[in-house]
Design a protein around this motif. Structure first.
Motif, PDB file in Angstrom:
ATOM      1  N   GLU A 173       0.586  -1.296   0.193  1.00  0.00           N
ATOM      2  CA  GLU A 173      -0.345  -0.298  -0.037  1.00  0.00           C
ATOM      3  C   GLU A 173       1.125   1.522  -0.091  1.00  0.00           C
ATOM      4  OE1 GLU A 173      -2.477  -0.094   3.456  1.00  0.00           O
ATOM      5  OE2 GLU A 173      -0.636  -0.735   4.713  1.00  0.00           O
ATOM      6  N   ASP A 174       0.152   2.396  -0.900  1.00  0.00           N
ATOM      7  CA  ASP A 174       1.149   3.080  -0.997  1.00  0.00           C
ATOM      8  C   ASP A 174       0.407   4.504  -0.341  1.00  0.00           C
ATOM      9  OD1 ASP A 174       2.983   5.148  -2.365  1.00  0.00           O
ATOM     10  OD2 ASP A 174       2.040   5.021  -3.672  1.00  0.00           O
ATOM     11  N   PRO A 175       0.797   5.538   1.040  1.00  0.00           N
ATOM     12  CA  PRO A 175       1.959   5.363   1.351  1.00  0.00           C
ATOM     13  C   PRO A 175       1.830   4.365   2.183  1.00  0.00           C
ATOM     14  CG  PRO A 175       0.750   6.978   1.965  1.00  0.00           C
ATOM     15  CD  PRO A 175      -0.714   6.648   1.122  1.00  0.00           C
ATOM     16  N   THR A 176       3.672   3.835   3.012  1.00  0.00           N
ATOM     17  CA  THR A 176       3.902   3.307   4.185  1.00  0.00           C
ATOM     18  C   THR A 176       4.503   2.984   5.029  1.00  0.00           C
ATOM     19  OG1 THR A 176       3.469   0.767   4.362  1.00  0.00           O
ATOM     20  CG2 THR A 176       5.152   1.811   2.278  1.00  0.00           C
ATOM     21  N   ALA A 177       4.771   2.869   5.664  1.00  0.00           N
ATOM     22  CA  ALA A 177       5.966   2.671   6.645  1.00  0.00           C
ATOM     23  C   ALA A 177       7.278   3.202   5.639  1.00  0.00           C
ATOM     24  CB  ALA A 177       6.312   2.008   7.674  1.00  0.00           C
ATOM     25  N   MET A 178       7.737   3.952   6.295  1.00  0.00           N
ATOM     26  CA  MET A 178       9.022   4.049   5.005  1.00  0.00           C
ATOM     27  C   MET A 178      10.248   2.926   5.057  1.00  0.00           C
ATOM     28  SD  MET A 178      11.414   6.938   6.842  1.00  0.00           S
ATOM     29  CE  MET A 178      11.956   7.159   8.751  1.00  0.00           C
ATOM     30  N   ARG A 179      11.035   2.362   6.384  1.00  0.00           N
ATOM     31  CA  ARG A 179      11.595   0.768   6.509  1.00  0.00           C
ATOM     32  C   ARG A 179      10.826   0.063   5.754  1.00  0.00           C
ATOM     33  NH1 ARG A 179      13.120   0.888  12.566  1.00  0.00           N
ATOM     34  NH2 ARG A 179      14.693  -0.763  11.267  1.00  0.00           N
TER      35      ARG A 179
ATOM     36  N   VAL B  46       9.882  17.560  11.229  1.00  0.00           N
ATOM     37  CA  VAL B  46       8.759  16.745  10.930  1.00  0.00           C
ATOM     38  C   VAL B  46       9.639  15.348   9.932  1.00  0.00           C
ATOM     39  CG1 VAL B  46       6.581  17.852  11.592  1.00  0.00           C
ATOM     40  CG2 VAL B  46       7.560  18.483   9.072  1.00  0.00           C
ATOM     41  N   LEU B  47       9.297  14.421   9.583  1.00  0.00           N
ATOM     42  CA  LEU B  47       9.087  14.232   8.588  1.00  0.00           C
ATOM     43  C   LEU B  47       8.756  13.398   7.159  1.00  0.00           C
ATOM     44  CD1 LEU B  47      10.976  10.755   7.502  1.00  0.00           C
ATOM     45  CD2 LEU B  47       8.642   9.463   8.023  1.00  0.00           C
ATOM     46  N   PRO B  48       9.395  13.699   6.090  1.00  0.00           N
ATOM     47  CA  PRO B  48       8.848  13.873   5.201  1.00  0.00           C
ATOM     48  C   PRO B  48       8.017  13.205   4.499  1.00  0.00           C
ATOM     49  CG  PRO B  48      11.407  14.324   4.668  1.00  0.00           C
ATOM     50  CD  PRO B  48      10.467  14.107   6.318  1.00  0.00           C
ATOM     51  N   GLY B  49       6.760  13.338   4.310  1.00  0.00           N
ATOM     52  CA  GLY B  49       6.247  12.357   3.628  1.00  0.00           C
ATOM     53  C   GLY B  49       6.410  11.842   2.150  1.00  0.00           C
ATOM     54  N   SER B  50       6.885  11.855   1.901  1.00  0.00           N
ATOM     55  CA  SER B  50       8.171  11.100   0.104  1.00  0.00           C
ATOM     56  C   SER B  50       8.211   9.955   0.323  1.00  0.00           C
ATOM     57  CB  SER B  50       9.003  12.168  -0.313  1.00  0.00           C
ATOM     58  OG  SER B  50       9.797  13.126  -0.039  1.00  0.00           O
ATOM     59  N   LYS B  51       8.940  10.016   2.287  1.00  0.00           N
ATOM     60  CA  LYS B  51       9.902   9.444   2.368  1.00  0.00           C
ATOM     61  C   LYS B  51       9.452   7.703   2.636  1.00  0.00           C
ATOM     62  CE  LYS B  51      13.754  11.073   4.629  1.00  0.00           C
ATOM     63  NZ  LYS B  51      14.188  10.838   4.380  1.00  0.00           N
ATOM     64  N   CYS B  52       7.653   8.696   2.405  1.00  0.00           N
ATOM     65  CA  CYS B  52       6.971   6.719   3.053  1.00  0.00           C
ATOM     66  C   CYS B  52       5.958   6.687   2.240  1.00  0.00           C
ATOM     67  CB  CYS B  52       5.784   7.780   3.978  1.00  0.00           C
ATOM     68  SG  CYS B  52       6.507   8.296   5.906  1.00  0.00           S
ATOM     69  N   ALA B  53       6.222   7.571   0.837  1.00  0.00           N
ATOM     70  CA  ALA B  53       5.985   7.099  -0.446  1.00  0.00           C
ATOM     71  C   ALA B  53       6.598   6.159  -1.592  1.00  0.00           C
ATOM     72  CB  ALA B  53       4.613   8.345  -0.489  1.00  0.00           C
ATOM     73  N   VAL B  54       6.000   6.013  -2.793  1.00  0.00           N
ATOM     74  CA  VAL B  54       6.464   5.437  -3.957  1.00  0.00           C
ATOM     75  C   VAL B  54       6.019   6.270  -5.328  1.00  0.00           C
ATOM     76  CG1 VAL B  54       6.471   3.920  -5.554  1.00  0.00           C
ATOM     77  CG2 VAL B  54       6.496   3.108  -3.373  1.00  0.00           C
ATOM     78  N   ARG B  55       4.982   7.142  -4.844  1.00  0.00           N
ATOM     79  CA  ARG B  55       4.729   7.999  -6.427  1.00  0.00           C
ATOM     80  C   ARG B  55       4.339   9.469  -5.509  1.00  0.00           C
ATOM     81  NH1 ARG B  55      -0.878   4.890  -7.244  1.00  0.00           N
ATOM     82  NH2 ARG B  55      -1.069   5.712  -4.439  1.00  0.00           N
ATOM     83  N   PRO B  56       4.842   9.925  -5.793  1.00  0.00           N
ATOM     84  CA  PRO B  56       4.840  11.507  -5.589  1.00  0.00           C
ATOM     85  C   PRO B  56       3.563  12.136  -4.472  1.00  0.00           C
ATOM     86  CG  PRO B  56       5.111  11.509  -7.523  1.00  0.00           C
ATOM     87  CD  PRO B  56       4.311  10.603  -7.639  1.00  0.00           C
ATOM     88  N   THR B  57       3.586  12.918  -3.180  1.00  0.00           N
ATOM     89  CA  THR B  57       2.694  13.091  -2.586  1.00  0.00           C
ATOM     90  C   THR B  57       3.551  14.613  -1.689  1.00  0.00           C
ATOM     91  OG1 THR B  57       1.927  11.971  -0.768  1.00  0.00           O
ATOM     92  CG2 THR B  57       4.260  12.016  -0.678  1.00  0.00           C
ATOM     93  N   GLU B  58       2.163  15.463  -1.745  1.00  0.00           N
ATOM     94  CA  GLU B  58       3.207  16.193  -0.714  1.00  0.00           C
ATOM     95  C   GLU B  58       1.838  16.550   0.501  1.00  0.00           C
ATOM     96  OE1 GLU B  58       4.589  18.934  -1.881  1.00  0.00           O
ATOM     97  OE2 GLU B  58       4.455  17.915  -3.860  1.00  0.00           O
ATOM     98  N   HIS B  59       2.617  15.829   1.900  1.00  0.00           N
ATOM     99  CA  HIS B  59       2.195  15.491   3.019  1.00  0.00           C
ATOM    100  C   HIS B  59       3.574  15.773   4.203  1.00  0.00           C
ATOM    101  CE1 HIS B  59      -1.135  13.768   0.961  1.00  0.00           C
ATOM    102  NE2 HIS B  59      -1.360  14.305   2.103  1.00  0.00           N
ATOM    103  N   VAL B  60       3.420  16.205   5.379  1.00  0.00           N
ATOM    104  CA  VAL B  60       4.421  15.682   6.203  1.00  0.00           C
ATOM    105  C   VAL B  60       3.785  15.022   7.074  1.00  0.00           C
ATOM    106  CG1 VAL B  60       6.047  17.828   5.555  1.00  0.00           C
ATOM    107  CG2 VAL B  60       3.595  17.943   7.162  1.00  0.00           C
ATOM    108  N   ARG B  61       4.453  13.906   7.488  1.00  0.00           N
ATOM    109  CA  ARG B  61       4.792  13.515   8.988  1.00  0.00           C
ATOM    110  C   ARG B  61       4.414  13.928  10.772  1.00  0.00           C
ATOM    111  NH1 ARG B  61       7.105   7.563  10.351  1.00  0.00           N
ATOM    112  NH2 ARG B  61       7.713   8.688  11.360  1.00  0.00           N
ATOM    113  N   VAL B  62       3.598  14.316  11.354  1.00  0.00           N
ATOM    114  CA  VAL B  62       3.518  14.937  12.375  1.00  0.00           C
ATOM    115  C   VAL B  62       3.434  13.723  13.715  1.00  0.00           C
ATOM    116  CG1 VAL B  62       3.407  16.460  13.679  1.00  0.00           C
ATOM    117  CG2 VAL B  62       3.587  16.679  11.288  1.00  0.00           C
ATOM    118  N   ALA B  63       4.700  13.842  14.129  1.00  0.00           N
ATOM    119  CA  ALA B  63       4.516  13.171  15.279  1.00  0.00           C
ATOM    120  C   ALA B  63       3.825  13.355  16.536  1.00  0.00           C
ATOM    121  CB  ALA B  63       6.142  12.586  16.134  1.00  0.00           C
ATOM    122  N   THR B  64       2.574  12.400  17.054  1.00  0.00           N
ATOM    123  CA  THR B  64       1.659  13.618  18.239  1.00  0.00           C
ATOM    124  C   THR B  64       1.914  12.368  19.223  1.00  0.00           C
ATOM    125  OG1 THR B  64       0.146  11.830  17.355  1.00  0.00           O
ATOM    126  CG2 THR B  64       0.271  14.351  16.784  1.00  0.00           C
TER     127      THR B  64
END
Length: 445
Positions: free
Chosen positions: A186-192, A403-421
């Motif tokens: 699935e995309d996005p997903t965990a970068m690891r 924050v973490l760039p959302g692109s690290k968690c995606a295969v296809r282009p995305t415009e997001h940031v992941r924010v830890a809460t």
């Protein structure tokens, strides 16, 4: 040595003619400095002609060097030397920065250490674990198996303890998937997870998702390539915080029913999720590997996850693990089993689950009050849409927030940031104000 070595010159220095041999020769030339970083390499077709081998042989060698992260670019149109250290590195995880002591680091979706249960008594109890210090390769301690069985989402053929959730995925893929295979995820997903697949040398087939989970039509398209495995997170998605609805799970099961693809379910958020565990194993146990990590609920230093799978898959994983540790520490398994059956620990995990939900909602509420509505979600982070990811990162950094760039968690282009809460116990207004500025690129130019 010029920047573009002649194909004849390079071919004259390559002594082997197999794909692996060519990769070894080239990597030695790169490590020695004969082909320095930045050197443009001949095209696959030109070099193959000079070597007297098929273009496919050279292309396979290029692929191996790319996997090692020492060559980049398209082999057919030319490639270049991008590194001189022939050691595979996790591209996404290795590039996560250290932001320093003054930054508010919200780049890692990790549990709050203050909310994790104490381990002293658990480790003391574990000192009397069954068969402790034996070299016998026991897949899982009976005590741990008994502790996880009551709320496991289906009745599996076999269980296996592993050294954490990502180790479980790594072991399953390396034991069951050949390099060069396709893996749907699935995309996005965990970068690891993406790093693990790339390290394996497999092709990633992204499967789009919405608020209910992976899209059945996108999965059906991916299955046309006959992927060896399909990986998704059914309980709580570690990036978006969404979970797979029962209706969507049933749809995915119907799509997968016509294939022989191995289904790998990653429950990385585990018991701090507000949702009950779910699995396709109830309808297709012969093809499902279900993984539950206890790092987020009980602590990452326990290094414990449990997976269920068909007995044949368990045997394959055990065979692969014979090259390394062979089994997971009985001491840590026993400590985890004790914690899972301890009433006080259960209460602490429930309290942590509540606190994480409150912190997540506090930030989401502050964003909504400022005009940025976020959907209801779960987990340890939120996935915030922005107009331009790079602008958002720079803007947040200027406010002392990482924050973490959302692109690290995606295969296809995305415009997001992941924010830890989960680790954000205060300062919600400050973070929300910065996120609003970062998300709205048009007004900030």
């Amino acid at each position: 040595m010029n920047d573009e070595p002649d194909a004849s010159w390079l071919a004259s220095r390559l002594t082997q003619r197999t794909a692996r041999g060519l990769a070894l020769d080239l990597s030695q030339m790169i490590r020695s400095g004969l082909l320095p970083v930045g050197t443009k390499l001949p095209t696959v077709r030109d070099l193959a002609y000079r070597l007297g081998v098929s273009p496919g042989t050279v292309s396979e060698a290029w692929s191996e060097l790319k996997r090692q992260k020492i060559v980049s670019g398209r082999g057919r149109g030319g490639a270049w030397v991008s590194g001189d250290n022939a050691t595979p590195r996790p591209t996404r995880m290795a590039s996560v920065a250290d932001f320093g002591p003054d930054a508010l680091d919200l780049s890692l979706a990790i549990p709050d250490a203050a909310l994790l249960p104490p381990l002293r008594e658990a480790l003391a109890q574990a000192a009397s674990a069954e068969n402790l210090n034996s070299y016998e390769r026991t897949p899982i301690l009976p005590a741990l198996r008994d502790a996880v069985t009551p709320d496991w989402p289906y009745e599996p053929a076999a269980f296996l303890a592993t050294n954490g959730g990502y180790n479980a995925v790594y072991s399953v893929l390396h034991a069951t998937v050949l390099p060069g295979s396709c893996i749907a995820i699935e995309d996005p997903t965990a970068m690891r997870l993406l790093d693990i697949i790339e390290d394996l040398g497999a092709e990633i087939l992204p499967v789009g998702r919405d608020a209910e989970g992976p899209l059945p039509a996108a999965l059906a398209t991916a299955l046309e390539r006959r992927p060896s495995a399909f990986i998704f997170q059914p309980r709580t998605h570690s990036v978006t915080g969404q979970h797979v609805s029962p209706a969507r799970l049933a749809e995915l099961g119907r799509v997968l029913a016509g294939s022989d693809t191995l289904v790998i379910e990653d429950d990385g958020v585990g018991d701090v999720s507000t949702h009950p565990p779910i699995s396709l194993g109830a309808t297709m146990p012969e093809r499902v590997v279900h993984i539950r990590s206890f790092s987020k609920s009980l602590g990452p230093d326990l290094r414990i996850a449990v997976l269920s799978a068909p007995a044949m898959v368990i045997r394959q994983i055990q065979s692969y693990r014979s090259f390394s540790s062979g089994w997971t520490s009985r001491l840590l398994q026993a400590a985890t089993a004790w914690l899972l059956t301890d009433a006080e620990t259960g209460q602490r995990v429930a309290e942590a689950r509540t606190v994480y939900a409150e912190r997540r909602r506090a930030l989401v509420t502050c964003l909504a009050e400022r005009g940025l509505a976020m959907p209801e979600s779960d987990g340890l982070c939120i996935f915030v849409p922005v107009e331009n990811e790079q602008f958002a990162l720079v803007t947040l950094a200027a406010h002392g927030i990482a924050v973490l760039p959302g692109s690290k968690c995606a295969v296809r282009p995305t415009e997001h940031v992941r924010v830890a809460t989960a680790i954000l116990a205060e300062g919600y207004e400050r973070v929300a104000e910065a996120l609003i500025k970062a998300a709205q690129l048009g007004d900030q130019r």
